[in-house]
Design an enzyme around this catalytic site. Structure first.
Site, short mmCIF file in Angstrom:
data_model
loop_
_atom_site.label_atom_id
_atom_site.label_comp_id
_atom_site.label_asym_id
_atom_site.label_seq_id
_atom_site.Cartn_x
_atom_site.Cartn_y
_atom_site.Cartn_z
N ASP A 196 -11.67 -20.59 -56.57
CA ASP A 196 -12.88 -19.94 -57.08
C ASP A 196 -13.27 -19.00 -56.39
O ASP A 196 -12.89 -18.73 -55.19
CB ASP A 196 -13.88 -21.28 -57.60
CG ASP A 196 -15.01 -20.52 -58.58
OD1 ASP A 196 -15.17 -19.51 -58.92
OD2 ASP A 196 -15.58 -21.57 -58.95
C1 BGC Z 1 -17.23 -19.44 -61.30
C2 BGC Z 1 -15.82 -19.56 -62.03
C3 BGC Z 1 -15.81 -18.00 -62.25
C4 BGC Z 1 -15.68 -16.99 -61.14
C5 BGC Z 1 -15.33 -15.60 -61.60
C6 BGC Z 1 -17.28 -18.43 -60.05
O1 BGC Z 1 -18.53 -18.25 -59.54
O2 BGC Z 1 -17.56 -20.77 -60.53
O3 BGC Z 1 -16.06 -20.14 -62.72
O4 BGC Z 1 -14.22 -17.96 -63.09
O5 BGC Z 1 -17.22 -17.13 -60.52
O6 BGC Z 1 -16.39 -15.06 -61.92
#
Ligand code: BGC
Length: 786
Positions: free
Chosen positions: A283
């Site tokens: 993530d």
């Molecule tokens: C989120 C993810 C997301 C990623 C990219 C993160 O803060 O937890 O679900 O895909 O950002 O935007």
């Protein structure tokens, strides 16, 4: 001429006509022409370290965190991140974009005046799951995948598939259910749909990311059984039934280790036990130690920072990280790149068919709405009825949640528009009063930028209230009242009990005053819930004649709500998550969201980080597994939902009395009412209790009838395999189906069981022995059933 000779002839020509450097260029192995090992052999250490680290992210005020080579803005504006391309080896960069409810990119671009890049806001995952219709969800996925592809994206960062452990989870709308079977089947369906377009998915957040509070630092302490049966099981089903191109590891730790740094999770479980073939990405900025992430099998670090690549290069040079491990991570990414639109040079249009997709979104939305109450046939609303619409959210639809799960859509249809489109007369004074109050609030509280909203969200407009005498006048001049209650939430924070899980005082007052006034005139009151997560219903539900749970239904929401309210669509959704009678009844109420250790706070890349921990004392007793086993009566149980017609369940038959490798159950459903409808049918199993405690019943299969005309019947068939009978036995790290008597319970919900039949399993069956990993380091005071 063979391919090989052709290749040599081509090289010869290049030698004749080009200088030495050009020759060196074309002589380098090329991805797709040469094998992956040949390409990897040709890569420098620095190139490998670039490939496993994304190209960076533009942080407001900080610039790009990575090298910026092939950076997001150059490809698709507003996408979440890109990987590094290595041109000399024919390796393109990949574009990844959020998110689970639709393609999340900027709707306009610099230098392209007048052009827009809107995407469809699909109904949120919780609504899709409430349809219990995997065929429908797959068709949403197929349309979604086309948008992904036509906007030049290789991998969509979804679906989200964490478990609804607690109703306050801020991102629950992005997730399907409290139950891992529903979660896994829904995720597999949408992944199969999306990937049928030749683009990839990233199932997330792997794993046990069931809260937003301290999401990047919380240590989830859970038993192996709870992990295997509840928190990992949905991912296991999705991996086995849809082979997503990628998995996104989560921010949290599990039993002391960051998920992205844990080889037990990412290699032993995901690859060895389940057979995952794609690659794992972190993530965004997840985990701490790039080298540990490489060793764990977390192939790609997103969005990527320069220090991460440097650390990987240094670790290989110092012998701390074997280059073989790095090569394996590279190979995993290259394998997927070979399948990507970017590699294939797909010429995307930037013009997906948004009109067609809006209709798919509307159909899906109506199929996942749940009719919770319908006294005295308050619904459907007669077409001649004059409607009074109360509540802010009747005039301002919440199409989906906030944060990375939000979508930049061209429009959204509010309920007032939906009702008007359906031909209803909607009271004008109320419309004027509510819309004025809302525009007033918006003018005083303009929406901030994404990051500012993320850090400090603008609070929703307070509920606009009306005097009792105004409401009385409306009760006299209109035929029926609809009150809309809305709730929004999203990434970065969990919800609160006060004024969020519970209704605000103003909302409660509105429901009461409207109900008093309309009931005094013998007129009906309908409550529509435009919410992303479970709310408290007990204090007010008696005031409503009918309650329609519309969830967050995507951009066509108002039309879809009107479809159901008018009876154009007969509701057939059922709850995939329990509505408890009180928050205190939730099995995780006492342990959610855990405790913080502020004295151990550190300053990290993303600001201050406070270590925290949450202990899953509820064990496997999540949702209905708890309410049913411990006889706690919820407001609306898992699997519950009404229809405008009625169904009869009959003739449950098992293919055998004694289980032998597989067993089929069939049951006949008949529409006994006056209008056409579909019924969701659920198969629960009660397993024998000897070595392990077991939930009173567990969902093992489900199906949905076709649209049955009045009097029409359909026989549904469900097949059980040994895996469906098995529980996770921690002592032997195996899934075991215990010998004994099993009861098949066919239900219209988890408590409304219509037909039962029993079979016997003669001997224990060890279904799979798996890796002995992920155990907690501390004793957990875990809830045990009977
Ligand atoms: C989120 C993810 C997301 C990623 C990219 C993160 O803060 O937890 O679900 O895909 O950002 O935007």
């Amino acid at each position: 001429m063979s391919n090989n000779r052709l290749h040599h002839a081509f090289l010869g020509a290049v030698m004749l006509f080009a200088g030495q450097s050009a020759f060196a260029q074309s002589a380098a192995p090329q991805l797709g022409k040469n094998t992956i090992p040949e390409v990897i052999k040709a890569m420098t250490l620095e190139e490998k370290a670039q490939l496993v680290v994304g190209a960076g992210f533009n942080m407001p005020g900080m610039g790009n965190t990575g090298t910026g080579v092939g950076q997001t803005q150059d490809r698709v504006a507003g996408a979440a991140g890109t990987t590094h391309g290595i041109v000399r080896l024919g390796i393109p960069s990949l574009v990844t974009s959020d998110g689970p409810a639709g393609v999340r990119i900027d709707s306009t671009r610099k230098g392209q005046p007048g052009k827009t890049f809107y995407a469809t806001a699909w109904p949120v995952a919780t609504l899709l799951a409430s349809s219990w219709d995997t065929t429908l969800v797959k068709s949403v996925g197929a349309a979604f995948g086309t948008e992904v592809k036509e906007y030049g994206i290789d991998i969509i960062l979804g679906p989200g598939m964490n478990i609804h452990r607690n109703p306050l989870g801020g991102r629950n709308f992005e997730y399907y259910s409290e139950d891992p079977l529903v979660t896994g089947k829904m995720a597999a369906a949408i992944v199969n749909g999306i990937q049928s377009d030749g683009v990839g998915t990233s199932i997330k957040h792997f794993a046990a990311n069931n809260q937003e509070t301290d999401r990047a630092s919380v240590n989830t302490i859970a038993s192996e059984r709870a992990l295997r049966e509840i928190y990992l099981r949905g991912f296991e089903i999705a991996v086995k039934e849809s082979q997503p191109w990628t998995v996104m590891s989560s921010y949290n730790l599990i039993n002391g280790t960051y998920t992205s740094e844990n080889p037990d999770l990412l290699t032993a479980v995901l690859r060895n036990d389940w057979g995952f073939k794609g690659f794992v990405m972190t993530d965004w900025f997840g985990g701490k130690d790039a080298v540990a992430q490489m060793k764990a099998g977390n192939n790609l670090l997103m969005p990527g920072t320069v220090p991460q690549s440097n650390a990987i290069v240094a670790a290989v040079k110092s012998g701390q990280l074997s280059e073989k491990v790095l090569d394996d991570n590279v190979a995993g990414i290259l394998n997927i790149i070979l399948r990507s639109p970017s590699f294939k040079g797909y010429k995307y249009s930037d013009q997906p068919d948004l009109k067609k997709d809006a209709q798919i979104s509307r159909t899906a939305a109506a199929q996942g709405m749940v009719l919770l109450k319908n006294e005295g046939q308050a619904l459907p609303i007669l077409s001649s009825h004059n409607v009074a619409l109360f509540g802010n959210y009747g005039y301002n639809l919440i199409a989906g949640g906030t944060g990375s799960g939000d979508v930049n859509k061209a429009y959204k249809i509010t309920l007032v528009q939906g009702l008007t489109n359906a031909g209803y007369t909607v009271d004008n004074d109320l419309q004027a009063a509510y819309t004025n109050s809302l525009s007033d609030y918006t003018a005083k509280h303009p929406k901030k930028g994404f990051i500012q909203e993320f850090l400090n969200p603008t609070p929703p407009a307070p509920e606009y209230t009306l005097d009792k005498d105004v409401i009385s006048k409306k009760a006299a001049s209109t035929d029926i009242a609809i009150i809309v209650i809305g709730r929004n939430a999203g990434e970065g924070r969990d919800r609160k009990v006060d004024d969020d899980y519970e209704l605000t005082a103003a909302e409660q007052q509105t429901v009461k005053d409207v109900a008093d006034a309309y009931h005094a005139q013998h007129k009906k009151v309908i409550v529509v819930l435009n919410i992303g997560g479970v709310i408290d219903v007990m204090p007010w539900r008696d005031s409503a004649d009918a309650i329609l749970l519309a969830w967050q239904p995507g951009l066509e929401g108002g039309n879809a709500m009107a479809d159901v309210l008018s009876g154009k669509v007969n509701p057939s959704g059922k709850l995939a998550t329990t509505f408890p009678a009180a928050y205190a009844d939730v099995p995780s109420a006492k342990t959610f969201p855990g405790k913080e250790f502020p004295e151990k706070a550190t300053n990290g890349f993303m600001g201050k980080s406070i270590p925290a921990e949450v202990t899953y004392e509820d064990g496997i007793y999540v949702g209905y597994r708890y309410y049913n086993t411990f006889n706690v009566k919820p407001a609306y149980e898992f699997g519950y939902g009404l229809s405008y017609t009625s169904f009869d369940y009959a003739n449950l038959k098992l293919s055998a009395q004694s289980f032998n490798s597989k067993l089929t159950a069939t049951v006949t459903i008949t529409n006994t009412g006056k209008v056409a409808g579909k019924e969701v049918v659920q198969l629960y199993l009660s397993a024998p209790v000897n070595k392990l405690d077991k939930p009173a019943e567990e969902l093992k299969s489900f199906g949905k009838t076709d649209l049955l005309q009045p009097g029409q019947s359909q026989t549904l068939s469900f097949t059980l395999t040994p895996a469906d009978l098995a529980s996770f036995n921690t002592a032997s790290s195996s899934w075991i189906a215990d010998a004994g008597k099993y009861t098949v319970k066919i239900g219209a919900s988890s408590t409304n069981i219509k037909q039962t039949a029993a079979f016997n399993l003669a001997k224990d069956v060890v279904v799979q022995k798996v890796s002995k990993v992920l155990g907690p380091q501390v004793e957990i005071n875990e809830l045990k059933g009977k």
